[in-house]
Design a protein around this motif. Sequence first.
Motif, PDB file in Angstrom:
ATOM      1  N   PRO A  98       0.825  -1.206   0.000  1.00 20.02           N
ATOM      2  CA  PRO A  98       0.000   0.000   0.000  1.00 20.02           C
ATOM      3  C   PRO A  98       0.866   1.266   0.000  1.00 20.02           C
ATOM      4  CG  PRO A  98       0.114  -0.898   2.215  1.00 20.02           C
ATOM      5  CD  PRO A  98       0.888  -1.841   1.317  1.00 20.02           C
ATOM      6  N   LEU A 135       1.091   4.210   1.467  1.00 20.12           N
ATOM      7  CA  LEU A 135       0.634   4.943   2.650  1.00 20.12           C
ATOM      8  C   LEU A 135       1.532   6.161   2.884  1.00 20.12           C
ATOM      9  CD1 LEU A 135      -0.046   1.845   4.943  1.00 20.12           C
ATOM     10  CD2 LEU A 135      -1.701   3.185   3.605  1.00 20.12           C
ATOM     11  N   PRO A 136       1.132   7.091   3.744  1.00 22.98           N
ATOM     12  CA  PRO A 136       1.911   8.314   3.948  1.00 22.98           C
ATOM     13  C   PRO A 136       3.385   8.094   4.322  1.00 22.98           C
ATOM     14  CG  PRO A 136      -0.260   8.588   4.898  1.00 22.98           C
ATOM     15  CD  PRO A 136      -0.160   7.144   4.451  1.00 22.98           C
ATOM     16  N   GLN A 140       5.610   7.884   1.143  1.00 23.90           N
ATOM     17  CA  GLN A 140       5.378   8.851   0.075  1.00 23.90           C
ATOM     18  C   GLN A 140       6.431   9.955   0.074  1.00 23.90           C
ATOM     19  OE1 GLN A 140       1.341  10.270   0.436  1.00 23.90           O
ATOM     20  NE2 GLN A 140       0.511   8.199   0.447  1.00 23.90           N
ATOM     21  N   GLY A 173       3.340  13.236  -2.651  1.00 26.89           N
ATOM     22  CA  GLY A 173       2.268  12.335  -2.259  1.00 26.89           C
ATOM     23  C   GLY A 173       2.210  11.053  -3.064  1.00 26.89           C
ATOM     24  N   THR A 174       3.355  10.669  -3.657  1.00 28.41           N
ATOM     25  CA  THR A 174       3.419   9.415  -4.417  1.00 28.41           C
ATOM     26  C   THR A 174       4.513   8.524  -3.834  1.00 28.41           C
ATOM     27  OG1 THR A 174       4.948  10.353  -6.057  1.00 28.41           O
ATOM     28  CG2 THR A 174       2.577  10.545  -6.524  1.00 28.41           C
ATOM     29  N   SER A 210      -0.954   7.855  -4.088  1.00 28.16           N
ATOM     30  CA  SER A 210      -1.295   7.804  -2.666  1.00 28.16           C
ATOM     31  C   SER A 210      -2.586   7.033  -2.448  1.00 28.16           C
ATOM     32  CB  SER A 210      -1.460   9.228  -2.147  1.00 28.16           C
ATOM     33  OG  SER A 210      -1.944   9.224  -0.828  1.00 28.16           O
ATOM     34  N   GLY A 211      -2.573   6.177  -1.421  1.00 27.01           N
ATOM     35  CA  GLY A 211      -3.769   5.451  -1.044  1.00 27.01           C
ATOM     36  C   GLY A 211      -4.067   4.224  -1.883  1.00 27.01           C
ATOM     37  N   GLN A 212      -3.331   4.007  -2.968  1.00 26.45           N
ATOM     38  CA  GLN A 212      -3.548   2.827  -3.788  1.00 26.45           C
ATOM     39  C   GLN A 212      -2.538   1.745  -3.421  1.00 26.45           C
ATOM     40  OE1 GLN A 212      -4.133   3.158  -7.965  1.00 26.45           O
ATOM     41  NE2 GLN A 212      -5.150   5.142  -7.821  1.00 26.45           N
ATOM     42  N   GLU A 213      -2.733   0.565  -3.974  1.00 23.45           N
ATOM     43  CA  GLU A 213      -1.779  -0.518  -3.790  1.00 23.45           C
ATOM     44  C   GLU A 213      -1.044  -0.756  -5.094  1.00 23.45           C
ATOM     45  OE1 GLU A 213      -3.414  -4.144  -2.171  1.00 23.45           O
ATOM     46  OE2 GLU A 213      -3.034  -3.350  -0.176  1.00 23.45           O
ATOM     47  N   THR A 243       0.393  -0.622 -10.623  1.00 27.51           N
ATOM     48  CA  THR A 243      -0.755  -0.327  -9.769  1.00 27.51           C
ATOM     49  C   THR A 243      -1.707  -1.525  -9.825  1.00 27.51           C
ATOM     50  OG1 THR A 243      -1.936   0.764 -11.574  1.00 27.51           O
ATOM     51  CG2 THR A 243      -0.630   2.185 -10.103  1.00 27.51           C
TER      52      THR A 243
END
Length: 163
Positions: free
Chosen positions: A56, A58-59, A62, A66-67, A108-111, A134
Amino acid sequence: MSASASVPFKGLAGGTTEGAEAFLRGLLASESFDRQALAGLHDFRFEPGRCVCRFPVLPHVQNRYGTLHGGCVATLVDVVSTAALVTVSAAPGVSVDLGVSFMSPGPSGQEVEVDAEVLRVGKSLAFLEVTIRTVNGGRLVAKGTHTKFLPGLGYPPPPTSML
């Protein structure tokens, strides 16, 4: 990635999918950089010469945009390709070269899915390849290559004068 079916791994001793899973879980449970950087790595699938898993974005992994951070991508290439190697070799080896080509951001937020494959194992070197995509949409995030030295697998020890 389909080369794993044609690579002859029969001559290698000690590598198993169970050993690879134990190697990866042990690494991620230890107090180490890998544990910090790769927290959340999951859904491991192993076959001889291959390891596939998910991660994932996650922050904590990143960059300022934000990636998925490039250093985290390099760590994924290192660790997951080594797990693939351990499916066919008892020796996890020592990194000689690691390269990453970044194709698109890991949002961000994806797996992402990490797919590592052993391309070739010789007497003293192993050549590994990793693709990171992704999960949603299958967009290519990065490609990685990893070369590992396999001490004790056919390479003579250095003369004592070099130690």
